[in-house]
Design a protein around this motif. Structure first.
Motif, short mmCIF file in Angstrom:
data_model
loop_
_atom_site.label_atom_id
_atom_site.label_comp_id
_atom_site.label_asym_id
_atom_site.label_seq_id
_atom_site.Cartn_x
_atom_site.Cartn_y
_atom_site.Cartn_z
N LEU B 372 0.82 -1.20 0.00
CA LEU B 372 0.00 0.00 0.00
C LEU B 372 0.85 1.25 0.00
O LEU B 372 0.40 2.32 -0.40
CB LEU B 372 -0.93 0.01 1.21
CG LEU B 372 -2.09 -0.99 1.18
CD1 LEU B 372 -2.88 -0.91 2.47
CD2 LEU B 372 -3.00 -0.73 0.00
N PHE B 376 0.41 4.28 -6.19
CA PHE B 376 -0.74 3.68 -6.84
C PHE B 376 -1.18 4.45 -8.07
O PHE B 376 -2.28 4.28 -8.55
CB PHE B 376 -1.93 3.63 -5.86
CG PHE B 376 -1.93 2.37 -5.04
CD1 PHE B 376 -0.96 2.18 -4.08
CD2 PHE B 376 -2.87 1.39 -5.23
CE1 PHE B 376 -0.95 1.04 -3.32
CE2 PHE B 376 -2.87 0.24 -4.47
CZ PHE B 376 -1.90 0.07 -3.51
N VAL B 378 -1.78 5.71 -11.77
CA VAL B 378 -1.99 5.03 -13.05
C VAL B 378 -0.72 5.13 -13.87
O VAL B 378 -0.09 6.18 -13.92
CB VAL B 378 -3.18 5.68 -13.79
CG1 VAL B 378 -3.32 5.11 -15.18
CG2 VAL B 378 -4.46 5.47 -13.00
N PHE B 462 -2.11 -1.50 -14.54
CA PHE B 462 -1.99 -1.58 -13.09
C PHE B 462 -2.55 -2.90 -12.55
O PHE B 462 -2.05 -3.46 -11.59
CB PHE B 462 -2.71 -0.40 -12.44
CG PHE B 462 -2.70 -0.44 -10.94
CD1 PHE B 462 -3.89 -0.47 -10.23
CD2 PHE B 462 -1.51 -0.43 -10.24
CE1 PHE B 462 -3.87 -0.49 -8.85
CE2 PHE B 462 -1.49 -0.47 -8.86
CZ PHE B 462 -2.69 -0.49 -8.16
#
Lengths: 180, 541
Positions: B372, B376, B378, B462
């Motif tokens: 995490l 993240f 794109v 992704f």
């Protein structure tokens, strides 16, 4: 694979949910271990879970509460089919990615045995953990979304004392999200 | 079926020492002590022509590779050995995996006292000194009952009986066994456990105290009322300080088998009654009598003058009459697996077990938490066509009904293919090792999977989903099948992450993939529905 194809098709129909700065909403879901074995000896829908969640989102990250019921097939002392049901209450942490189109969440909390086999009386408090690493979120309109989790893992331990009563559940989950 | 019983004589002893079953976490005491007892009988019985083995393909394959069998043993002799060993194992497993928690609960936490007497243990309501006597009487009754069932089976022609034997990677396999010997095995199990689950006098002749498992594992045990907790240490038959008990177990197992032969085949119960009765004062061979007898003075007090029993009997207050086995019996007491007593969680070593289970099954959570932190955003890069990838996978848990909860496999794969926009064609060479855990911890060569399939990249690469279909080939001989057996293989990837590490280089992480690996599709099937966690590196060029 059919579920994934459906998700892909629906993703093409809906726009990206996006990631609002703050938001809150509720979710209702139903999940099941669609198949628990190999060809010829498959065990279908061995367990079913239903639940609801409230989620508050700060950007990508969210926290919330979880309520649910999980039921599964088991055996009694005579090796005949029996059922077990547990209530779940807990908390959730989540994170959005891919511009809000994918959510990953982890929840956990307490369980209460509602119905057991001859070995268990209703009432004991146990615990559960539920990991949903990839949930596809498909926007239906401004307020409603469909959320598909093709693979998740839940560990439900409604009776932790003695030799624990434990169920490993690899589930697929379908949910509906509503945001005001 | 007399010949079947004669065949017991042809089984030679193997080294080994109870009470525990051969599992990944315990030694093969019950199996080996029983085989040792049978070997001693070799000199007392004569061989006769064997009865035919049932025409069952699975049974014949198992007999051909039966662990512990001598090469010169005939198929019929091995059938006898197998029937007895399946019976000896049965009270502890009832044909289930030793790692099938739900089955273990039904077998070992059964509040019915009869279920506890089958293991020489107290029932949950067998309180105080009187509870000792009740358990001893109950255990003797269990032995008689099993011998009676053996007799009944023999008189009915001793048709084969469909028992269940759990084998790694196969699960529960139905196996025909000789019914009379199966029940004899159960009787022998009770007799052997009546030595490891009790405190006996120094000469092992009399029981002074019977232990308790069901209350101990439920966390409700109060020793003064419920008796001592079952001790894992007393189950370790190979300990030097338990040698006198081990020797007594072997001698009495021999005597029980011989007595059962006389009772079942010859119709003469003399030896059996002698064994299950107190020894006469002039008894010359103490192994032939008093197998499961309570301390006579205490039993008399309980029956005739209960108010005097406390002073006469062995209790916690007098260290069970200063029992010589007490120090060992105090080691490794049974308790709740997770340390839970229906109250807020406590934390003995049992928590380590569940922590390990959670970490094994939910280590994805920690990986997920670590991941995490990664960007993240794109991702997009200049179009590339071909790709190769290397990855490792780990699959620890099974949700299969009547199967071990821990069903560990691990391995890796090489993947390669070509992209057409977001669609990719992929070829896979996948290797998965299987970890056996039922009789011992083994890492088996497992399978080689070959497949072709398709992938689709979502959200600018992704997320990756995919499907591969192909073949799965067994790489090692098992008890029932040969290396080279080939069946179907499929892998579904419902959603995995891809992070760009550098231009063309991607870290991949699939929290869950579902791989159906079935090298053997005829019954009994061998294979797994693996829920894998997979991580790897991909290079596109």
């Amino acid at each position: 694979m059919r579920r994934v194809a459906l998700a892909l098709a629906l993703a093409g129909c809906g726009g990206a949910p996006g990631i609002p700065e703050r938001a809150h909403g509720i979710q209702a879901d139903v999940g099941s271990s669609w198949v628990s074995d190999g060809p010829g000896e498959a065990s279908y829908l061995r367990n079913v879970s239903v639940g609801a969640r409230y989620r508050y989102q700060w950007g990508r990250f969210g926290v919330g509460g979880v309520w649910g019921v999980s039921a599964w097939r088991s055996k009694d002392l005579d090796d005949k089919d029996d059922g077990i049901m547990a209530g779940l209450l807990g908390a959730e942490l989540s994170v959005l990615s891919a511009n809000g189109r994918v959510r990953s969440d982890l929840s956990g909390g307490l369980t209460r045995l509602i119905e057991g086999t001859e070995l268990d009386q209703p009432g004991p408090i146990g615990f559960f953990a539920d990991v949903r690493p990839v949930t596809y979120r498909i926007t239906l309109n401004d307020r409603w979304r469909l959320a598909l989790t093709p693979a998740s893992l839940a560990l439900v331990v409604p009776e932790p004392s003695g030799i624990p009563l434990l169920d490993v559940q690899f589930r697929g989950v379908v949910a509906v999200e509503w945001q005001p | 079926m007399r010949a079947v019983w004669m065949a017991l004589a042809l089984l030679l002893p193997t080294t080994g020492h109870a009470y525990t079953l051969s599992t990944s976490i315990s030694d093969s005491c019950h199996e080996v002590l029983t085989a040792q007892a049978l070997g001693v009988l070799l000199q007392e019985l004569q061989s006769e022509p064997m009865n035919p083995v049932p025409n069952d393909a699975t049974l014949r394959r198992l007999l051909a590779r039966l662990p512990g069998a001598r090469p010169e043993q005939s198929e019929a002799e091995r059938y006898v050995q197998l029937s007895l060993i399946v019976g000896v194992r049965a009270p502890d497993t009832e044909g289930h995996s030793t790692l099938d928690l739900n089955a273990l609960r039904r077998v070992h936490a059964d509040p019915d006292p009869v279920g506890q007497y089958a293991h020489g243990l107290r029932g949950p309501n067998d309180d105080g000194i009187a509870g000792d006597l009740a358990a001893v009487i109950g255990t003797r009754a269990q032995i008689r009952a099993e011998v009676e069932k053996a007799r009944q089976a023999f008189e009915d022609g001793d048709r084969s009986f469909q028992a269940s034997l759990y084998l790694d990677h196969y699960g529960q396999v139905p196996i025909p066994v000789i019914k009379s010997l199966y029940h004899l095995g159960r009787a022998v199990h009770a007799l052997q456990d009546a030595h490891s689950h009790t405190l006996r006098t120094a000469d092992t002749m009399h029981i002074v105290h019977v232990m308790n498992y069901v209350d101990a594992v439920n966390g409700h045990l109060s020793e003064g009322r419920d008796g001592m907790a079952h001790s894992d240490a007393m189950d370790h038959c190979q300990r030097d300080d338990l040698a006198p008990i081990r020797e007594a177990v072997v001698a009495r197992s021999v005597a029980l088998i011989a007595a059962s032969y006389a009772a079942v085949v010859l119709g003469d119960d003399t030896l059996l009654e002698q064994g299950l009765s107190p020894c006469a004062d002039n008894a010359t061979d103490p192994t032939r009598c008093g197998w499961v007898e309570y301390l006579p003075a205490c039993e008399a007090a309980l029956n005739d003058a209960p108010e005097t029993a406390e002073a006469v009997c062995c209790t916690q207050d007098n260290d069970y009459c200063d029992n010589p086995w007490l120090p060992v019996a105090r080691e490794d007491p049974a308790g709740p697996y997770l340390g839970c007593q229906g109250a807020p969680l406590a934390g003995p070593a049992g928590w380590a077990w569940l922590a390990g289970l959670l970490l094994l099954g939910l280590r994805r959570r920690w990986l997920l938490a670590a991941l995490l932190a990664l960007p993240f955003g794109v991702q997009a890069e200049a179009p590339r066509r071909a790709f190769v990838a290397a990855e490792g996978h780990f699959a620890p848990l099974s949700d299969r009904p009547d199967f071990a909860v821990l069903d560990l496999s691990f391995g890796g794969a090489v993947r390669g293919g070509y992209a057409f926009g977001a669609w990719r064609v992929v070829g896979v060479v996948d290797r998965s090792w299987f970890v056996g855990s039922e009789f011992d911890i083994t890492v088996d060569p497992g399978v080689l999977n070959l497949g072709v399939g398709a992938e689709y990249l979502l959200f600018d690469g992704f997320i990756r989903v995919g499907l591969v279909l192909g073949t799965s080939t067994l790489l090692h001989d098992t008890l029932l099948d040969d290396a080279g057996a080939t069946g179907p293989f499929s892998e579904v990837r419902p959603g995995g992450f891809r992070w760009q590490a550098f231009e063309g280089g991607w870290i991949t992480f699939d929290p869950f993939t579902v791989a159906a690996v079935w090298p053997v599709v005829h019954k009994p099937r061998l294979g797994k529905l693996q829920r894998r966690t997979t991580a790897g590196f991909e290079y596109t060029f």
